[in-house]
Design an enzyme around this catalytic site. Structure first.
Site, PDB file in Angstrom:
ATOM      1  N   ASP A 195       0.654  -1.119  -0.068  1.00 31.55           N
ATOM      2  CA  ASP A 195       0.109  -0.024  -0.068  1.00 31.55           C
ATOM      3  C   ASP A 195       0.807   1.263   0.145  1.00 31.55           C
ATOM      4  O   ASP A 195       1.903   1.357   0.527  1.00 31.55           O
ATOM      5  CB  ASP A 195      -1.022   0.096   1.323  1.00 31.55           C
ATOM      6  CG  ASP A 195      -1.927  -1.050   1.142  1.00 31.55           C
ATOM      7  OD1 ASP A 195      -2.167  -1.808   0.208  1.00 31.55           O
ATOM      8  OD2 ASP A 195      -2.897  -0.769   1.999  1.00 31.55           O
ATOM      9  N   HIS A 218      -5.192   9.330   1.149  1.00 32.52           N
ATOM     10  CA  HIS A 218      -5.067   8.322   2.263  1.00 32.52           C
ATOM     11  C   HIS A 218      -5.831   8.913   3.596  1.00 32.52           C
ATOM     12  O   HIS A 218      -5.483   8.826   4.609  1.00 32.52           O
ATOM     13  CB  HIS A 218      -3.487   8.262   2.406  1.00 32.52           C
ATOM     14  CG  HIS A 218      -3.345   6.850   3.400  1.00 32.52           C
ATOM     15  ND1 HIS A 218      -3.715   6.666   4.530  1.00 32.52           N
ATOM     16  CD2 HIS A 218      -3.123   5.533   2.622  1.00 32.52           C
ATOM     17  CE1 HIS A 218      -3.281   5.173   4.789  1.00 32.52           C
ATOM     18  NE2 HIS A 218      -2.967   4.952   3.828  1.00 32.52           N
ATOM     19  N   HIS A 235       3.793  -2.478   3.086  1.00 35.64           N
ATOM     20  CA  HIS A 235       3.614  -1.104   2.506  1.00 35.64           C
ATOM     21  C   HIS A 235       5.044  -0.888   1.730  1.00 35.64           C
ATOM     22  O   HIS A 235       6.117  -1.374   2.391  1.00 35.64           O
ATOM     23  CB  HIS A 235       3.766  -0.111   3.633  1.00 35.64           C
ATOM     24  CG  HIS A 235       2.226   0.021   4.369  1.00 35.64           C
ATOM     25  ND1 HIS A 235       2.105  -0.883   5.419  1.00 35.64           N
ATOM     26  CD2 HIS A 235       1.144   0.673   4.201  1.00 35.64           C
ATOM     27  CE1 HIS A 235       0.940  -0.770   5.835  1.00 35.64           C
ATOM     28  NE2 HIS A 235       0.398   0.090   5.272  1.00 35.64           N
TER      29      HIS A 235
END
Length: 484
Positions: A210, A264, A371
């Site tokens: 992500d 986000h 991530h």
């Protein structure tokens, strides 16, 4: 009311929620708080950066790149390997130099790993006037957002008030109602329309990253290519326009691309218009750079409820969340806590090893959250978590999430989608989805008239007349409603 093939509200509000405890409260640093300048420069692209132009030089693995340096570029570290010792991965670790993209692609190049792919468009050139401010909620009064709001016509969007801040501690009233609103953050409630596992595939790891494309994503891409691992990248719109060549490298290397919002935020805290703007601008950025429109998304922090689900599905995007077991075990590596200084790398990896222990007992495969925004998280992935999965006895099979759900690459994007059942988005009069917000359909499936076909994804043949995208919607299809 506009003709609608099925009403998401039936599946969302009528379906029984699956409760998972304990409560899950997660905080993550925002993308704007770290250096995420592009890690490669191509003469035909002009890319903005919130932290200055990147420095491109020799990496610790010996890959030769450019020599441009500027303020904000990380200083070179002196690790003897391509990643630091576990004990030295921390919030205060010295920064390494970055790597170039694995390959530079020109306009007109097409992916070779799936059929029906459009060629790459003209190289992206950033113009600030064309985009919202990076890492901030987009203006909802823009003409683009007003066009995208029309995609919600005919869909019964639940009238749920926004949550306080997307977490449980600050919002006891909505926590008490979490089951009814299908709020994943507080209680782990899911719906049939969510993708949360790799069904029927034990020992399969749905690999995902992500918050990129970012500064050290290229280092991760080199590793994935070397190991022949494919992943799903949930990309942030603000990072896409900042690092377009890295996004292209992800896509052309065979990884799946999905939407992860523009700035986000916790989506349940936003108004309906703001959610549409967050998804729409990210979808537009990906379409502008790659020429394809993703059919999947992931809510930041996993913060989703029935309103966010309905909006996502109305805009043609299936929600994907990482796995949580009935006992409350989350398949979040919590790698994001290391650059935030919350935990040590040793503690994080110990927690991760617990995930592997739980995974080997599951009947289904699982989806893992990692991530690529931070240097530390990339080093943890390539040095420790991914090798641990590959070296496990028995080893895990690492696949992108679409593939581990039996979804062909074609169906991951509107333009090549072979599934006539989904997405059922409210298109324009000329039969497309208006990703650029100008009132005309620019995202159209070339295969929309196909009633059945097959496609190969990772060596597995899929019958796409009713692909796996339709499977989570079977509960919905059982209650089809034609709304006039």
């Amino acid at each position: 009311m506009k003709l609608q093939s099925f009403t998401v509200l039936l599946a969302i509000t009528a379906a029984n929620a699956t409760k998972i405890n304990p409560l899950h409260i997660k905080r993550q640093a925002t993308a704007s708080s770290v250096s995420t300048a592009t890690s490669a420069t191509v003469a035909t692209s002009s890319v903005p950066s919130s932290s200055g132009t990147s420095a491109i030089s020799s990496s610790t693995t010996g890959i030769s790149t450019g020599t441009t340096t500027a303020v904000g570029a990380p200083a070179s570290a002196t690790w003897g390997t391509s990643y630091p010792p576990l004990s030295q991965i921390s919030s205060g670790m010295p920064s390494e130099v970055t790597q170039a993209v694995t390959t530079t692609y020109t306009a007109g190049a097409s992916p070779t790993y799936y059929s029906g792919a459009d060629p790459l468009p003209t190289p992206f050139v950033f113009n600030a006037a064309d985009w919202p401010a990076q890492d901030k909620l987009p203006d909802t009064s823009s003409s683009e957002v007003q066009e995208w709001m029309e995609e919600l016509d005919g869909w019964d969007i639940p009238d749920l008030s926004p949550t306080v801040d997307g977490t449980c501690v600050s919002d006891p009233a909505n926590v008490a109602n979490a089951s009814a609103r299908g709020w994943w953050t507080c209680g782990g409630y899911t719906r049939d329309t969510d993708i949360t596992v790799c069904p029927g595939k034990p020992m399969t790891w749905g690999t995902s990253f992500d918050d990129g494309p970012a500064f050290y994503t290229t280092k991760l891409l080199h590793f994935l290519n070397e190991q022949n691992i494919k992943a799903t990248f949930f990309d942030v719109g603000s990072r896409c326009i900042e690092n377009p060549n890295v996004l292209i490298d992800e896509y052309m290397s065979g990884h799946e691309i999905a939407v992860h919002t523009w700035s986000h935020p916790h989506l349940t805290t936003l108004t309906t218009e703001q959610i549409v703007a967050e998804l729409g601008w990210t979808r537009k950025a990906i379409k502008t750079i790659l020429g394809v429109t993703p059919t999947t998304m992931r809510p930041p922090y996993g913060d989703i409820d029935d309103r966010v689900r309905a909006i996502s599905l109305a805009m043609g995007m299936v929600p994907i969340i990482w796995t949580r077991t009935p006992s409350g075990v989350s398949f979040d590596t919590f790698d994001w806590e290391i650059p935030g200084g919350v935990v040590t790398s040793e503690a994080s990896f110990s927690q991760f090893e617990g995930i592997l222990g739980n995974a080997s007992t599951l009947e289904d495969g699982f989806i893992v959250l990692e991530h690529d925004l931070y240097e530390q998280t990339v080093d943890m992935a390539i040095g420790y978590t991914l090798p641990a999965a590959l070296n496990h006895n028995p080893p895990f099979t690492l696949e992108p999430i679409g593939q581990c759900n039996g979804i062909p690459y074609t169906n991951m994007y509107v333009e090549s989608n072979l599934n006539t059942s989904f997405p059922i988005a409210n298109g324009t009069s000329d039969g497309g989805i208006d990703t650029d917000g100008d009132g005309t359909g620019d995202a159209k499936s070339k295969n929309s008239t196909s009633s059945a076909s097959t496609s190969s994804n990772g060596g597995s043949t899929q019958h796409t007349s009713l692909s796996i995208f339709a499977m989570p919607l079977l509960a919905t299809l059982a209650a089809l409603v034609v709304a006039l």
